[in-house]
Design a protein around this motif. Structure first.
Motif, PDB file in Angstrom:
ATOM      1  N   ARG A   1     -32.309  20.560   9.851  1.00  0.00           N
ATOM      2  CA  ARG A   1     -32.339  20.600  11.659  1.00  0.00           C
ATOM      3  C   ARG A   1     -30.882  21.821  12.068  1.00  0.00           C
ATOM      4  NH1 ARG A   1     -37.310  20.732  11.367  1.00  0.00           N
ATOM      5  NH2 ARG A   1     -36.926  22.172  12.428  1.00  0.00           N
ATOM      6  N   GLU A   2     -29.933  21.445  11.470  1.00  0.00           N
ATOM      7  CA  GLU A   2     -29.092  22.321  11.600  1.00  0.00           C
ATOM      8  C   GLU A   2     -28.641  23.394  11.184  1.00  0.00           C
ATOM      9  OE1 GLU A   2     -27.716  21.370  13.980  1.00  0.00           O
ATOM     10  OE2 GLU A   2     -26.691  19.125  14.125  1.00  0.00           O
ATOM     11  N   SER A   3     -29.345  23.855  10.044  1.00  0.00           N
ATOM     12  CA  SER A   3     -29.423  24.753   9.868  1.00  0.00           C
ATOM     13  C   SER A   3     -30.433  25.910  10.814  1.00  0.00           C
ATOM     14  CB  SER A   3     -29.654  25.131   8.126  1.00  0.00           C
ATOM     15  OG  SER A   3     -31.057  24.413   7.589  1.00  0.00           O
ATOM     16  N   LEU A   4     -31.414  25.377  10.971  1.00  0.00           N
ATOM     17  CA  LEU A   4     -32.549  26.317  11.566  1.00  0.00           C
ATOM     18  C   LEU A   4     -32.112  26.388  12.885  1.00  0.00           C
ATOM     19  CD1 LEU A   4     -35.732  23.938   9.446  1.00  0.00           C
ATOM     20  CD2 LEU A   4     -34.830  26.094   9.209  1.00  0.00           C
ATOM     21  N   GLU A   5     -31.320  26.120  13.446  1.00  0.00           N
ATOM     22  CA  GLU A   5     -30.526  25.694  14.802  1.00  0.00           C
ATOM     23  C   GLU A   5     -30.125  26.285  15.515  1.00  0.00           C
ATOM     24  OE1 GLU A   5     -31.909  24.797  18.392  1.00  0.00           O
ATOM     25  OE2 GLU A   5     -32.824  23.614  16.418  1.00  0.00           O
ATOM     26  N   PHE A   6     -30.356  27.841  16.812  1.00  0.00           N
ATOM     27  CA  PHE A   6     -29.568  28.788  17.373  1.00  0.00           C
ATOM     28  C   PHE A   6     -29.036  28.118  18.439  1.00  0.00           C
ATOM     29  CE2 PHE A   6     -33.380  31.883  15.464  1.00  0.00           C
ATOM     30  CZ  PHE A   6     -32.108  32.125  15.006  1.00  0.00           C
ATOM     31  N   THR A   7     -27.590  28.779  18.763  1.00  0.00           N
ATOM     32  CA  THR A   7     -26.664  28.080  19.709  1.00  0.00           C
ATOM     33  C   THR A   7     -28.296  28.637  21.309  1.00  0.00           C
ATOM     34  OG1 THR A   7     -25.667  30.394  19.709  1.00  0.00           O
ATOM     35  CG2 THR A   7     -24.736  27.962  17.955  1.00  0.00           C
ATOM     36  N   VAL A   8     -27.255  28.644  22.436  1.00  0.00           N
ATOM     37  CA  VAL A   8     -27.580  28.434  23.961  1.00  0.00           C
ATOM     38  C   VAL A   8     -27.445  30.512  23.678  1.00  0.00           C
ATOM     39  CG1 VAL A   8     -25.608  28.268  25.044  1.00  0.00           C
ATOM     40  CG2 VAL A   8     -28.333  28.026  26.141  1.00  0.00           C
ATOM     41  N   GLU A   9     -26.421  30.767  23.521  1.00  0.00           N
ATOM     42  CA  GLU A   9     -26.182  31.811  23.306  1.00  0.00           C
ATOM     43  C   GLU A   9     -27.263  32.747  22.319  1.00  0.00           C
ATOM     44  OE1 GLU A   9     -22.420  29.794  24.806  1.00  0.00           O
ATOM     45  OE2 GLU A   9     -23.967  29.610  22.469  1.00  0.00           O
ATOM     46  N   GLN A  10     -27.160  32.553  21.542  1.00  0.00           N
ATOM     47  CA  GLN A  10     -28.110  33.002  20.687  1.00  0.00           C
ATOM     48  C   GLN A  10     -29.510  33.009  21.083  1.00  0.00           C
ATOM     49  OE1 GLN A  10     -27.643  31.022  16.881  1.00  0.00           O
ATOM     50  NE2 GLN A  10     -27.125  32.494  15.954  1.00  0.00           N
ATOM     51  N   HIS A  11     -30.012  32.284  22.098  1.00  0.00           N
ATOM     52  CA  HIS A  11     -31.648  31.910  22.491  1.00  0.00           C
ATOM     53  C   HIS A  11     -31.439  33.356  23.841  1.00  0.00           C
ATOM     54  CE1 HIS A  11     -34.120  29.318  21.685  1.00  0.00           C
ATOM     55  NE2 HIS A  11     -32.844  28.481  20.438  1.00  0.00           N
ATOM     56  N   ALA A  12     -30.026  33.461  24.556  1.00  0.00           N
ATOM     57  CA  ALA A  12     -30.334  34.702  25.415  1.00  0.00           C
ATOM     58  C   ALA A  12     -30.357  35.543  24.276  1.00  0.00           C
ATOM     59  CB  ALA A  12     -28.347  34.287  26.447  1.00  0.00           C
ATOM     60  N   GLN A  13     -29.553  35.751  23.540  1.00  0.00           N
ATOM     61  CA  GLN A  13     -29.568  37.404  23.205  1.00  0.00           C
ATOM     62  C   GLN A  13     -31.430  37.547  22.254  1.00  0.00           C
ATOM     63  OE1 GLN A  13     -28.014  40.114  22.099  1.00  0.00           O
ATOM     64  NE2 GLN A  13     -30.093  40.697  21.852  1.00  0.00           N
ATOM     65  N   LEU A  14     -32.299  36.284  21.964  1.00  0.00           N
ATOM     66  CA  LEU A  14     -33.726  35.600  21.690  1.00  0.00           C
ATOM     67  C   LEU A  14     -34.390  36.595  22.818  1.00  0.00           C
ATOM     68  CD1 LEU A  14     -33.987  33.058  19.497  1.00  0.00           C
ATOM     69  CD2 LEU A  14     -33.980  35.821  18.555  1.00  0.00           C
ATOM     70  N   LYS A  15     -33.661  36.330  24.241  1.00  0.00           N
ATOM     71  CA  LYS A  15     -34.712  36.599  25.522  1.00  0.00           C
ATOM     72  C   LYS A  15     -34.803  38.498  25.105  1.00  0.00           C
ATOM     73  CE  LYS A  15     -34.823  35.116  29.999  1.00  0.00           C
ATOM     74  NZ  LYS A  15     -34.760  36.067  31.505  1.00  0.00           N
ATOM     75  N   LYS A  16     -33.456  38.287  25.220  1.00  0.00           N
ATOM     76  CA  LYS A  16     -33.008  39.923  25.490  1.00  0.00           C
ATOM     77  C   LYS A  16     -33.649  40.741  24.809  1.00  0.00           C
ATOM     78  CE  LYS A  16     -29.594  43.149  26.119  1.00  0.00           C
ATOM     79  NZ  LYS A  16     -30.032  44.492  24.832  1.00  0.00           N
ATOM     80  N   TRP A  17     -34.360  40.670  23.098  1.00  0.00           N
ATOM     81  CA  TRP A  17     -35.179  41.359  22.409  1.00  0.00           C
ATOM     82  C   TRP A  17     -36.066  40.893  22.956  1.00  0.00           C
ATOM     83  CZ3 TRP A  17     -31.939  38.864  17.685  1.00  0.00           C
ATOM     84  CH2 TRP A  17     -30.623  39.594  17.310  1.00  0.00           C
ATOM     85  N   CYS A  18     -36.572  39.723  23.582  1.00  0.00           N
ATOM     86  CA  CYS A  18     -37.996  39.754  24.155  1.00  0.00           C
ATOM     87  C   CYS A  18     -38.259  40.384  24.587  1.00  0.00           C
ATOM     88  CB  CYS A  18     -38.188  38.579  24.102  1.00  0.00           C
ATOM     89  SG  CYS A  18     -38.590  37.465  22.622  1.00  0.00           S
ATOM     90  N   GLU A  19     -37.568  40.620  25.601  1.00  0.00           N
ATOM     91  CA  GLU A  19     -37.985  41.671  26.999  1.00  0.00           C
ATOM     92  C   GLU A  19     -37.854  43.178  25.948  1.00  0.00           C
ATOM     93  OE1 GLU A  19     -34.563  39.543  29.519  1.00  0.00           O
ATOM     94  OE2 GLU A  19     -35.926  38.283  30.166  1.00  0.00           O
TER      95      GLU A  19
END
Length: 302
Positions: free
Chosen positions: A81-99
């Motif tokens: 499960r840890e190997s599939l997890e992104f940090t909150v900072e990475q989620h911020a980047q995912l959000k930016k890419w989506c936008e």
């Protein structure tokens, strides 16, 4: 009478990125391109998952082997499960890419820490998966500290539990911000267990109480989603992958790019058909009536 609105299509990447930000970025960009085929094919929302694994799992569960080793990304279930997890900072980047692609970012939160982290990013909606919809610590935090929409799946949930969840949000006048999903939890789900008429039941019980009713499908193909639309579902969530043969438990119940694009297109096309004729003879029929229609016997054409 059912009121049909534009279908909202959610591509759940979830953990199908295999823990690789480059794959996640590629998937986001591909979903953003769908609208270039035609507006009917556009994806609205991209959804990920956020877990705090040592909060979710007991030490025994964390250190146990994956129940299906062929799908594991680590030597224990916790490390998988840890190997599939992104940090909150990475989620911020995912959000930016989506936008950047004109897509709405969202995430399913599986525990209180994850909920707090994702709330800090202020997305327009947060999902609570079926597995966690009775975690009232998570529900309470979202209800009391987050002003966006809360989406809830009702897989593995009794009718009494559904009512308990919705009443919990009604206590603070937040039920109007809920989108609830009919769902059968399985990967994949056979057709006889999709149980689409649960959508009708949810509409009958909660229309006017919650914002909308959705359908979260884990079946193969896209035919049931169109049927769900005719029953009144407005939000449609399907897992998305680049390759259904990839290692992992969700890929087999996911749509590949062409399937996801066709799902969006079919839903948008079909919703246009769900109308009554606004006059007996439509303009498109008038020419054909003049050319083809014959009235014989005692009838009189008007």
């Amino acid at each position: 009478m059912l009121e049909y609105k534009r279908p909202i299509v959610i591509a759940e990447i979830g953990c199908n990125h295999k823990g690789d930000m480059n794959i996640a970025h590629r998937m986001i960009r591909l979903l953003g391109v769908f609208k270039d085929f035609d507006e009917q094919s556009a994806i609205d929302i991209v959804k990920f998952q956020k877990r705090t694994n040592k909060e979710l799992l007991t030490p025994e569960e964390y250190n146990a082997p994956h129940p299906h080793p062929e799908n594991s990304y680590g030597p224990t279930y916790g490390l998988h499960r840890e190997s599939l997890e992104f940090t909150v900072e990475q989620h911020a980047q995912l959000k930016k890419w989506c936008e950047e692609e004109g897509l709405i970012y969202s995430t399913s939160v599986w525990d209180l820490t994850a909920a707090k982290e994702i709330v800090s990013l202020n997305p327009s909606l947060i999902k609570v998966p079926s597995a966690c919809n009775l975690d009232f610590n998570v529900l309470g935090y979202l209800r009391d500290n987050y002003s966006g929409e809360v989406h809830l799946s009702f897989g593995m949930t009794t009718k009494q539990e559904e009512k308990q969840i919705i009443d919990f949000f009604r206590e603070k006048n937040r039920a109007k911000d809920l989108v609830i999903y009919s769902c059968t939890s399985g990967y994949p789900v056979p057709m006889q267990d999709v149980c689409l008429l649960e959508i009708t039941r949810l509409i009958n019980e909660y229309k006017g109480v919650v914002k909308a009713i959705g359908f979260s499908g884990h079946h193969n193909g896209i035919a049931p989603d169109v049927a769900a639309l005719t029953l009144g579902a407005q939000y449609f969530e399907r897992h998305f992958t680049l390759d259904r043969t990839w290692k992992g438990t969700d890929h087999a119940a996911s749509l590949e790019p062409d399937g996801m694009r066709k799902l969006a297109r079919n839903l948008r096309n079909v919703v246009q058909t769900l109308t009554y004729k606004d006059e007996d003879i439509l303009d498109i029929e008038a020419v054909q009536r003049k050319k083809l229609k014959h009235i014989r016997g005692g009838g009189t054409a008007v």
